[in-house]
Design a protein around this motif. Structure first.
Motif, PDB file in Angstrom:
ATOM      1  N   LEU A  84      -4.491  32.916 105.164  1.00  0.00           N
ATOM      2  CA  LEU A  84      -5.377  33.645 106.398  1.00  0.00           C
ATOM      3  C   LEU A  84      -4.247  34.406 107.201  1.00  0.00           C
ATOM      4  O   LEU A  84      -3.479  33.631 107.576  1.00  0.00           O
ATOM      5  N   SER A  85      -4.834  35.578 107.661  1.00  0.00           N
ATOM      6  CA  SER A  85      -3.833  36.239 108.924  1.00  0.00           C
ATOM      7  C   SER A  85      -4.407  36.216 109.880  1.00  0.00           C
ATOM      8  O   SER A  85      -5.754  37.052 109.815  1.00  0.00           O
ATOM      9  N   LEU A  86      -4.233  35.892 111.235  1.00  0.00           N
ATOM     10  CA  LEU A  86      -4.535  36.095 112.377  1.00  0.00           C
ATOM     11  C   LEU A  86      -3.085  36.753 113.015  1.00  0.00           C
ATOM     12  O   LEU A  86      -1.828  37.071 112.854  1.00  0.00           O
ATOM     13  N   ASP A  87      -3.215  37.225 114.469  1.00  0.00           N
ATOM     14  CA  ASP A  87      -2.445  37.948 115.224  1.00  0.00           C
ATOM     15  C   ASP A  87      -2.719  36.685 116.416  1.00  0.00           C
ATOM     16  O   ASP A  87      -3.398  35.997 116.116  1.00  0.00           O
ATOM     17  N   ALA A  88      -1.570  36.584 116.956  1.00  0.00           N
ATOM     18  CA  ALA A  88      -1.382  35.148 118.164  1.00  0.00           C
ATOM     19  C   ALA A  88      -2.820  35.374 119.040  1.00  0.00           C
ATOM     20  O   ALA A  88      -3.211  34.459 119.618  1.00  0.00           O
ATOM     21  N   ASP A  89      -3.609  36.090 119.446  1.00  0.00           N
ATOM     22  CA  ASP A  89      -4.631  36.368 120.748  1.00  0.00           C
ATOM     23  C   ASP A  89      -5.499  36.587 119.987  1.00  0.00           C
ATOM     24  O   ASP A  89      -6.761  37.152 120.496  1.00  0.00           O
ATOM     25  N   THR A 120     -14.081  41.201 119.835  1.00  0.00           N
ATOM     26  CA  THR A 120     -13.111  41.725 121.004  1.00  0.00           C
ATOM     27  C   THR A 120     -14.116  41.013 122.383  1.00  0.00           C
ATOM     28  O   THR A 120     -15.510  41.665 122.432  1.00  0.00           O
ATOM     29  N   TYR A 121     -13.524  40.753 122.650  1.00  0.00           N
ATOM     30  CA  TYR A 121     -13.470  40.071 124.499  1.00  0.00           C
ATOM     31  C   TYR A 121     -12.454  40.690 125.844  1.00  0.00           C
ATOM     32  O   TYR A 121     -11.524  40.908 125.126  1.00  0.00           O
ATOM     33  N   HIS A 122     -13.502  42.099 126.047  1.00  0.00           N
ATOM     34  CA  HIS A 122     -12.861  43.232 126.961  1.00  0.00           C
ATOM     35  C   HIS A 122     -13.753  43.224 127.840  1.00  0.00           C
ATOM     36  O   HIS A 122     -14.177  43.183 128.118  1.00  0.00           O
ATOM     37  N   LEU A 123     -12.718  43.327 129.169  1.00  0.00           N
ATOM     38  CA  LEU A 123     -13.738  42.921 130.833  1.00  0.00           C
ATOM     39  C   LEU A 123     -14.811  42.734 130.881  1.00  0.00           C
ATOM     40  O   LEU A 123     -16.035  43.144 131.260  1.00  0.00           O
ATOM     41  N   GLY A 124     -14.581  41.491 130.560  1.00  0.00           N
ATOM     42  CA  GLY A 124     -16.149  40.711 130.245  1.00  0.00           C
ATOM     43  C   GLY A 124     -16.909  40.230 129.632  1.00  0.00           C
ATOM     44  O   GLY A 124     -18.127  40.166 130.075  1.00  0.00           O
ATOM     45  N   ILE A 172     -13.358  36.469 113.396  1.00  0.00           N
ATOM     46  CA  ILE A 172     -12.306  36.201 113.940  1.00  0.00           C
ATOM     47  C   ILE A 172     -12.350  36.783 115.605  1.00  0.00           C
ATOM     48  O   ILE A 172     -12.631  38.062 116.464  1.00  0.00           O
ATOM     49  N   LEU A 173     -12.034  35.671 116.818  1.00  0.00           N
ATOM     50  CA  LEU A 173     -12.655  36.180 118.043  1.00  0.00           C
ATOM     51  C   LEU A 173     -10.832  37.134 118.868  1.00  0.00           C
ATOM     52  O   LEU A 173     -10.115  36.738 118.428  1.00  0.00           O
ATOM     53  N   HIS A 174     -11.356  37.769 119.155  1.00  0.00           N
ATOM     54  CA  HIS A 174      -9.943  38.891 119.525  1.00  0.00           C
ATOM     55  C   HIS A 174      -9.994  39.125 121.091  1.00  0.00           C
ATOM     56  O   HIS A 174     -10.700  39.188 121.368  1.00  0.00           O
ATOM     57  N   TYR A 175      -8.822  38.210 121.680  1.00  0.00           N
ATOM     58  CA  TYR A 175      -8.231  38.237 123.306  1.00  0.00           C
ATOM     59  C   TYR A 175      -7.255  38.839 123.371  1.00  0.00           C
ATOM     60  O   TYR A 175      -6.398  38.836 123.572  1.00  0.00           O
ATOM     61  N   SER A 176      -7.803  40.339 123.241  1.00  0.00           N
ATOM     62  CA  SER A 176      -6.685  41.493 123.460  1.00  0.00           C
ATOM     63  C   SER A 176      -6.151  42.064 124.498  1.00  0.00           C
ATOM     64  O   SER A 176      -5.173  42.233 124.319  1.00  0.00           O
ATOM     65  N   PHE A 177      -6.837  42.257 125.708  1.00  0.00           N
ATOM     66  CA  PHE A 177      -5.818  42.500 126.920  1.00  0.00           C
ATOM     67  C   PHE A 177      -6.719  41.221 127.814  1.00  0.00           C
ATOM     68  O   PHE A 177      -7.880  41.133 127.721  1.00  0.00           O
ATOM     69  N   ILE A 178      -6.344  41.575 128.974  1.00  0.00           N
ATOM     70  CA  ILE A 178      -6.232  40.325 130.145  1.00  0.00           C
ATOM     71  C   ILE A 178      -6.539  41.066 130.894  1.00  0.00           C
ATOM     72  O   ILE A 178      -7.986  41.150 131.186  1.00  0.00           O
ATOM     73  N   ASP A 179      -6.773  42.399 130.782  1.00  0.00           N
ATOM     74  CA  ASP A 179      -7.164  43.734 131.600  1.00  0.00           C
ATOM     75  C   ASP A 179      -7.500  45.040 131.414  1.00  0.00           C
ATOM     76  O   ASP A 179      -6.684  45.403 130.495  1.00  0.00           O
ATOM     77  N   PHE A 180      -7.935  46.230 132.665  1.00  0.00           N
ATOM     78  CA  PHE A 180      -7.717  47.694 131.779  1.00  0.00           C
ATOM     79  C   PHE A 180      -6.317  47.500 132.073  1.00  0.00           C
ATOM     80  O   PHE A 180      -6.153  48.818 131.181  1.00  0.00           O
ATOM     81  N   SER A 181      -5.438  47.016 133.237  1.00  0.00           N
ATOM     82  CA  SER A 181      -3.956  47.584 132.969  1.00  0.00           C
ATOM     83  C   SER A 181      -3.019  46.879 131.739  1.00  0.00           C
ATOM     84  O   SER A 181      -2.204  47.564 131.346  1.00  0.00           O
ATOM     85  N   HIS A 182      -3.765  45.881 131.391  1.00  0.00           N
ATOM     86  CA  HIS A 182      -2.853  45.228 130.199  1.00  0.00           C
ATOM     87  C   HIS A 182      -3.272  46.711 128.980  1.00  0.00           C
ATOM     88  O   HIS A 182      -2.736  46.688 127.993  1.00  0.00           O
ATOM     89  N   GLN A 183      -4.382  47.083 128.983  1.00  0.00           N
ATOM     90  CA  GLN A 183      -5.539  47.915 127.983  1.00  0.00           C
ATOM     91  C   GLN A 183      -4.593  49.581 127.819  1.00  0.00           C
ATOM     92  O   GLN A 183      -3.779  49.433 126.906  1.00  0.00           O
ATOM     93  N   ILE A 184      -4.302  49.716 128.921  1.00  0.00           N
ATOM     94  CA  ILE A 184      -3.452  50.661 129.317  1.00  0.00           C
ATOM     95  C   ILE A 184      -1.730  50.871 128.965  1.00  0.00           C
ATOM     96  O   ILE A 184      -0.808  51.904 128.081  1.00  0.00           O
ATOM     97  N   THR A 185      -1.673  49.364 128.752  1.00  0.00           N
ATOM     98  CA  THR A 185       0.640  49.124 128.471  1.00  0.00           C
ATOM     99  C   THR A 185      -0.176  49.080 126.974  1.00  0.00           C
ATOM    100  O   THR A 185       1.037  49.526 126.821  1.00  0.00           O
ATOM    101  N   THR A 186      -1.022  48.511 126.691  1.00  0.00           N
ATOM    102  CA  THR A 186      -0.460  48.747 124.862  1.00  0.00           C
ATOM    103  C   THR A 186      -0.799  49.736 124.677  1.00  0.00           C
ATOM    104  O   THR A 186      -0.215  50.424 123.598  1.00  0.00           O
ATOM    105  N   ILE A 187      -1.973  50.704 125.176  1.00  0.00           N
ATOM    106  CA  ILE A 187      -1.775  52.224 124.941  1.00  0.00           C
ATOM    107  C   ILE A 187      -0.463  52.690 124.713  1.00  0.00           C
ATOM    108  O   ILE A 187      -0.335  53.422 123.835  1.00  0.00           O
ATOM    109  N   ASN A 188       0.213  52.907 125.942  1.00  0.00           N
ATOM    110  CA  ASN A 188       1.457  53.393 126.589  1.00  0.00           C
ATOM    111  C   ASN A 188       2.110  53.303 125.171  1.00  0.00           C
ATOM    112  O   ASN A 188       3.191  53.832 124.162  1.00  0.00           O
ATOM    113  N   GLN A 189       2.226  51.964 125.138  1.00  0.00           N
ATOM    114  CA  GLN A 189       3.534  51.400 123.613  1.00  0.00           C
ATOM    115  C   GLN A 189       2.891  51.414 122.426  1.00  0.00           C
ATOM    116  O   GLN A 189       3.816  52.140 121.453  1.00  0.00           O
TER     117      GLN A 189
END
Length: 273
Positions: A84-89, A120-124, A172-189
């Motif tokens: 079973l493969s999972l990401d840490a988040d 995925t859980y995002h923006l509440g 699989i429950l995905h807690y991908s981003f802490i907030d929208f700023s985190h999403q933008i940082t991830t998108i940039n990367q």
């Protein structure tokens, strides 16, 4: 409960500075796993300390050559036939754990890989549209019947020729981003990784794609994939996805014009096997 099982399960997780996520990820699969492989790419936080505090964890370290390459390396460390493969988040929900338990106890195996939905859980909110759900991918698979493929960082499991796949109940429950700023940082990367990877494969800057592809992505997410049903988060996701598409081509421009050799936010070991 484990005495009823007909087969053993390895869980494979890759990490880098995941001290806030790794414990919850491991706890979610402790009861169904026989071993948990954590392959870390030289974290500088407490990821190693936390992961090794769990008795079922086997901890390994390796520089990070890319998502596909690292996840295939993690598979290699697994000693059991089923993985079973999972990401840490990510976390396995209760329904998925029950499905996996039933699979481990079943007499007959009907497939070489099982697709699992990711929520995925995002923006509440739990995002149930926008192309984010159910987004089923193979995550539970027989070791010798599957491999990670795809364009980094958008990897996925592909079953080998002749293998049989099915769908497994649960999410699989995905807690991908802490907030929208985190999403933008991830998108940039991630857009840097995509541009760098595509350039290495011979793709070059296109003015037409840079202008029109972002608009197409917005309408794809917000209209055709019903992002509007996710409310304001769906609108933000569509706009962010459009921006991500623009960034990929804008960074291709930099690379194509020899303004940079590689985006500055890609780790120096990336792309080296």
């Amino acid at each position: 409960m484990e005495g009823k099982r007909k087969r053993k399960l390895s869980v494979a997780i890759i990490t880098f500075n995941e001290e806030k996520n790794i414990a919850d990820c491991i706890r979610s699969v402790e009861t169904v796993s026989d071993e948990i492989i954590v392959l870390d790419s030289l974290s500088t936080d407490r990821t190693k300390e936390i992961a090794k505090s769990f008795s079922k964890v086997k901890f390994f370290e390796s520089p990070f050559p890319g998502h596909v390459e690292q996840k295939n390396k993690a598979i290699g460390f697994c000693s059991n036939d089923w993985i079973l493969s999972l990401d840490a988040d990510e976390r396995a929900d209760d329904s998925l754990i029950q499905s996996i338990e039933a699979f481990l106890e079943s007499e007959n195996v009907l497939a070489d890989g099982y697709k699992i939905a990711r929520l995925t859980y995002h923006l509440g909110h739990w995002i149930r549209y926008s192309g984010w759900y159910p987004l089923r991918r193979y995550r539970l698979f027989r070791k010798n019947a599957a491999t990670w493929v795809g364009e980094n960082p958008h990897d996925y499991i592909e079953l080998k020729s002749g293998s049989v796949g099915k769908i497994m109940k649960g999410d699989i429950l995905h807690y991908s981003f802490i907030d929208f700023s985190h999403q933008i940082t991830t998108i940039n990367q991630f857009s840097s990784i995509v541009a760098y990877t595509r350039y290495a494969k011979g793709e070059r800057f296109s003015f037409f794609k840079t202008i029109f592809k972002p608009f197409g992505k917005f309408f794809e997410i917000y209209i055709f994939k019903f992002g509007f049903l996710d409310g304001i988060p769906g609108l933000w996701i569509a706009i962010a996805s459009s921006f991500s598409t623009f960034l990929k081509y804008a960074k291709l421009y930099e690379l194509d014009r020899k303004q940079i050799e590689r985006p500055s936010n890609i780790r120096k070991e990336y792309g080296k096997n």
